[in-house]
Every structure is written in structure tokens, then in C-alpha cells.
Design an enzyme around this catalytic site. Structure first.
Site, mmCIF file in Angstrom:
data_model
loop_
_atom_site.group_PDB
_atom_site.id
_atom_site.type_symbol
_atom_site.label_atom_id
_atom_site.label_comp_id
_atom_site.label_asym_id
_atom_site.label_seq_id
_atom_site.Cartn_x
_atom_site.Cartn_y
_atom_site.Cartn_z
ATOM 1 N N GLY A 10 0.824 -1.208 0.000
ATOM 2 C CA GLY A 10 0.000 0.000 0.000
ATOM 3 C C GLY A 10 0.852 1.250 0.000
ATOM 4 N N GLY A 47 0.888 5.353 1.521
ATOM 5 C CA GLY A 47 0.296 6.309 2.448
ATOM 6 C C GLY A 47 0.708 7.714 2.085
ATOM 7 N N GLY A 78 4.634 7.383 2.977
ATOM 8 C CA GLY A 78 5.408 6.166 2.804
ATOM 9 C C GLY A 78 4.809 5.192 1.812
ATOM 10 N N ASP A 89 -4.321 7.125 14.802
ATOM 11 C CA ASP A 89 -4.828 6.794 13.462
ATOM 12 C C ASP A 89 -5.506 5.421 13.484
ATOM 13 O OD1 ASP A 89 -5.287 7.320 10.774
ATOM 14 O OD2 ASP A 89 -3.400 6.434 10.116
#
Length: 268
Positions: free
Chosen positions: A42, A44, A47, A159
Site C-alpha cells: 500500500g 500512504g 510512505g 490513526d
């Protein structure tokens, strides 16, 4: 209007720049003469996360790379280092284990163990897993234990969302500490700590509400407040209202645990 237009143009250029600069590494690339990239897990805000094979041990690992577009930003570098500092402190079976940090071709990376499990978001939307009220509270209880561990070590996740929770053997695994904060000073303001705690509590409330809705079938075309749409025990409603700050917010994780026990006893 001119300032708004200039900001909009800058954002557009930034996105174009990031599109061309932040290209994920390809499958087969070997980092540190050891970690072979297999897939991109994934991306972000700062990152890119890869699934890798550790050629030295033949184990699966996870590597996080600071985006190329962010590597000259002191703020982003500090955030990256902060995540590493937090991961170094973790020692819990349901959280990532930090292995090492390294640089390669001007980019910075860190390595974690790979935890096999279904992402809670995919679990709900792709696998169509549902949680009834009792199951939801048991799941919250597991999350509360994890958050309690963090708060006891002066770490605040900040988060807590369903994409940042993995499910392994019916247990939640907390991941992605990129926005987490850590109290490292003795004179850290109590008000600030309480604010950090309550952000985690609010996030727990949103997660609880989310999974409670997995068994909800809309009967009205018009959307109603959750207090009207969901048929819940008053103890569960009380927990939700305090987590979400509708009633007096919780000040400590132990208060949530006490209310959870009362709610679960009611459902037995």
C-alpha cells in the site's frame, strides 16, 4: 481569490511531481542485498509499503520506504524517524516488530516482520463479515487491550481506523504507527496527553460504530442518526456516546474497560 488560486496551482504541481517521482519499486528489486520485493502492500501520505522476501532467512518481511518526494523534508524525515522510535519500543504479539533501518540510493527504509492476516476493511467489504452487538463489544475489548498497552507506554496511535487493523485468528493486530505520538518529556502537558488519549478513544468509537453497522439493514430511505437506526442495549449506547464525546468523554482507558464489562454482562 488570487491566494486560493495560487494554493490550488501549487497543490496540482505537487501532485504531478509526486506522481512522477514516487513510483513504487518493482517486483524483483533487491534492497540491502537481502530483501527482494514481491508486491506493493500500500501507499500512504508519506510512505510506500512493500511485501518482501528476506533472502538471508527466507522469511516474509515488510519494508516501509519514505516517499522520494518527502526525503528532503525535515518534517517528513522526523515523522519517519518517530515511527521507527515507536516501533523499537513495541513488544506485543499483536503489533509489528522492528528489525532494522537502512538507506539505499538516497532513500530511507525500515524493516518489520510480516503479519499474515486480513485487513479489517477488506474483511467487511470483500468478505462480508458481520459483527452482532455482542461480537462488536468483544472485538472492542480486544482493541482496548491493545490501546491500553500503548497508553501504558506513553504511546498514542492517533490513526485507529479499519484499514490499520488486521485480523489474525479472530484477534485484531494494530499496524501503521506513522501518525503516532510518544511522550518522551517529563513535563509534557497533562492537557495534551488527555487530548491524545481522547483522540484514540474517539477512533475506537468510530470503529465500534462501523462494525455495529455491518448487521444493519436500512428500512428507511432517509438516513437517520445511529441512535435511531441501531437497536442497541443502553450500556452499549452509553459507551458509544462517551467514546464519541456526545456525553462526558472518557479520561482513561480503564474507564472504558469497566463500562465494557458491564455491557458484556448484560448481553450474556
Amino acid at each position: 481569490m488570487k491566494v486560493v488560486r495560487e494554493v490550488s496551482i501549487l497543490r496540482t504541481f505537487r501532485k504531478i511531481y509526486q506522481f512522477f517521482v514516487d513510483i513504487p519499486l518493482k517486483k524483483g528489486v533487491v534492497l540491502q542485498n537481502r530483501y527482494e520485493i514481491t508486491t506493493v502492500i500500500g501507499t500512504g501520505s508519506y510512505g510506500i509499503v512493500y511485501h518482501c522476501t528476506d533472502l538471508k532467512t527466507n522469511e516474509n518481511k515488510v519494508i516501509k520506504q519514505l516517499r522520494r518526494s518527502k526525503r528532503r523534508s525535515k518534517k517528513e524525515l522526523k515523522q519517519f524517524e518517530n515511527e521507527i522510535s515507536i516501533l523499537r519500543m513495541l513488544n506485543h504479539k499483536n503489533m509489528p516488530i522492528f528489525h532494522e533501518k537502512f538507506s539505499h540510493d538516497g532513500n530511507v527504509y525500515f524493516v518489520m516482520n510480516f503479519i499474515e492476516g486480513d485487513n479489517l476493511e477488506d474483511h467487511i467489504f470483500l468478505n462480508h463479515i458481520t459483527f452482532n452487538e455482542k461480537e462488536s463489544l468483544f472485538f472492542l475489548e480486544d482493541l482496548v487491550e491493545l490501546v491500553s498497552y500503548l497508553h501504558n507506554h506513553d504511546i498514542y496511535h492517533q490513526d485507529l481506523r479499519i484499514p490499520n487493523i488486521l485480523i489474525k485468528g479472530h484477534e485484531p493486530i494494530l499496524i501503521d504507527f506513522g501518525l503516532s505520538k510518544m511522550n518522551v518529556t517529563a513535563d509534557f502537558a497533562k492537557e495534551s496527553i488527555l487530548e491524545l488519549k481522547r483522540q484514540d478513544f474517539y477512533d475506537l468509537g468510530e470503529i465500534l460504530l462501523y462494525i455495529l453497522y455491518t448487521t444493519y439493514s436500512a428500512k428507511n430511505k432517509k438516513a437517520l442518526p445511529w441512535t435511531e437506526e441501531l437497536s442497541l442495549e443502553k450500556e452499549t449506547v452509553h459507551i458509544l456516546k462517551r467514546l464519541l464525546g456526545i456525553q462526558e468523554p472518557y479520561s482513561d482507558i480503564s474507564e472504558i474497560s469497566l463500562d465494557l464489562q458491564a455491557a458484556l454482562e448484560k448481553l450474556h
